[in-house]
Scaffold this motif. Structure first.
Motif, PDB file in Angstrom:
ATOM      1  N   THR A   1      -7.903   3.042   5.654  1.00  9.73           N
ATOM      2  CA  THR A   1      -6.749   2.160   5.797  1.00  9.73           C
ATOM      3  C   THR A   1      -6.321   2.197   7.249  1.00  9.73           C
TER       4      THR A   1
ATOM      5  N   GLU B   1      -3.933  -0.202   8.554  1.00 12.89           N
ATOM      6  CA  GLU B   1      -2.553  -0.671   8.691  1.00 12.89           C
ATOM      7  C   GLU B   1      -1.634   0.505   8.411  1.00 12.89           C
TER       8      GLU B   1
ATOM      9  N   VAL C   1       1.419   3.003   8.187  1.00  9.80           N
ATOM     10  CA  VAL C   1       2.854   3.139   8.025  1.00  9.80           C
ATOM     11  C   VAL C   1       3.091   4.626   8.209  1.00  9.80           C
TER      12      VAL C   1
ATOM     13  N   THR D   1      10.060   4.033   2.491  1.00  9.92           N
ATOM     14  CA  THR D   1       8.926   3.503   3.248  1.00  9.92           C
ATOM     15  C   THR D   1       7.691   3.394   2.366  1.00  9.92           C
ATOM     16  N   MET D   2       7.425   4.445   1.573  1.00  4.30           N
ATOM     17  CA  MET D   2       6.272   4.428   0.678  1.00  4.30           C
ATOM     18  C   MET D   2       6.383   3.313  -0.355  1.00  4.30           C
TER      19      MET D   2
ATOM     20  N   GLN E   1       8.063   0.482  -0.130  1.00  5.51           N
ATOM     21  CA  GLN E   1       7.893  -0.822   0.520  1.00  5.51           C
ATOM     22  C   GLN E   1       6.431  -1.084   0.895  1.00  5.51           C
ATOM     23  N   ALA E   2       5.719  -0.045   1.314  1.00  2.76           N
ATOM     24  CA  ALA E   2       4.326  -0.205   1.746  1.00  2.76           C
ATOM     25  C   ALA E   2       3.337  -0.087   0.597  1.00  2.76           C
TER      26      ALA E   2
ATOM     27  N   CYS F   1       2.275   2.745  -0.783  1.00  2.00           N
ATOM     28  CA  CYS F   1       1.343   3.844  -0.507  1.00  2.00           C
ATOM     29  C   CYS F   1       1.891   5.149  -1.062  1.00  2.00           C
TER      30      CYS F   1
ATOM     31  N   LEU G   1       2.051   9.512   3.721  1.00  2.00           N
ATOM     32  CA  LEU G   1       2.538   9.081   5.032  1.00  2.00           C
ATOM     33  C   LEU G   1       2.164  10.105   6.082  1.00  2.00           C
TER      34      LEU G   1
END
Length: 150
Positions: free
Chosen positions: A76, A78, A80, A94-95, A97-98, A100, A103
């Motif tokens: 990956t 991209e 974040v 953040t996770m 929204q992404a 994933c 991090l």
């Protein structure tokens, strides 16, 4: 007290692999360390992440050769990331929204660690448990009776 992702990775081993490593060797590395994702470095630069999902979706399901496929072709890219001062709640947000589950944690442009969704949820759970204990103590608190009052 809200914990930061930096406090979570501080003192932990940081696992990373080279972008030119074969997927099979990367999978062995991850298995030996019992991690679901690993940072991929190109020299000393964070170039990507290789996760179990990447291996399953981009290698196994695509019938690619594990020994002939370099990590750089399926990782990956991209990225974040989380920063040392981010709260665990920031990391979870953040996770989400992404989409994933891992991090990389950076300080400036330097990789300092990796956190998983499980790591952050465990912190969240322990903080919620502490809040519940405080609320229960508050609800069940019986103030002392002062002399001369009824």
């Amino acid at each position: 007290m809200m914990r930061t992702v930096g406090s979570l990775v501080s003192g932990r081993a940081t696992y990373h692999i080279d972008a030119g490593l074969s997927v099979r060797d990367a999978a062995r590395y991850m298995t030996e360390r019992r991690v679901g994702a690993v940072a991929v470095l190109d020299g000393d630069r964070l170039a990507g992440i290789l996760s179990e999902r990447d291996i399953m979706g981009r290698v196994v399901a695509a019938a690619r050769d594990l020994d002939q496929t370099p990590v750089r072709d399926v990782m990956t890219r991209e990225l974040v990331v989380a920063h040392m001062e981010d709260s665990h709640e920031d990391g979870l947000r953040t996770m989400k929204q992404a989409g994933c589950r891992h991090l990389p944690v950076v300080e400036g442009d330097r990789l300092v660690g990796m956190v998983s969704q499980r790591d952050l949820l465990q912190i969240d759970l322990s903080e919620k448990d502490e809040e519940i204990r405080w609320l229960n103590a508050y609800i069940h608190f019986i103030p002392p009776v002062r002399e001369g009052t009824s």
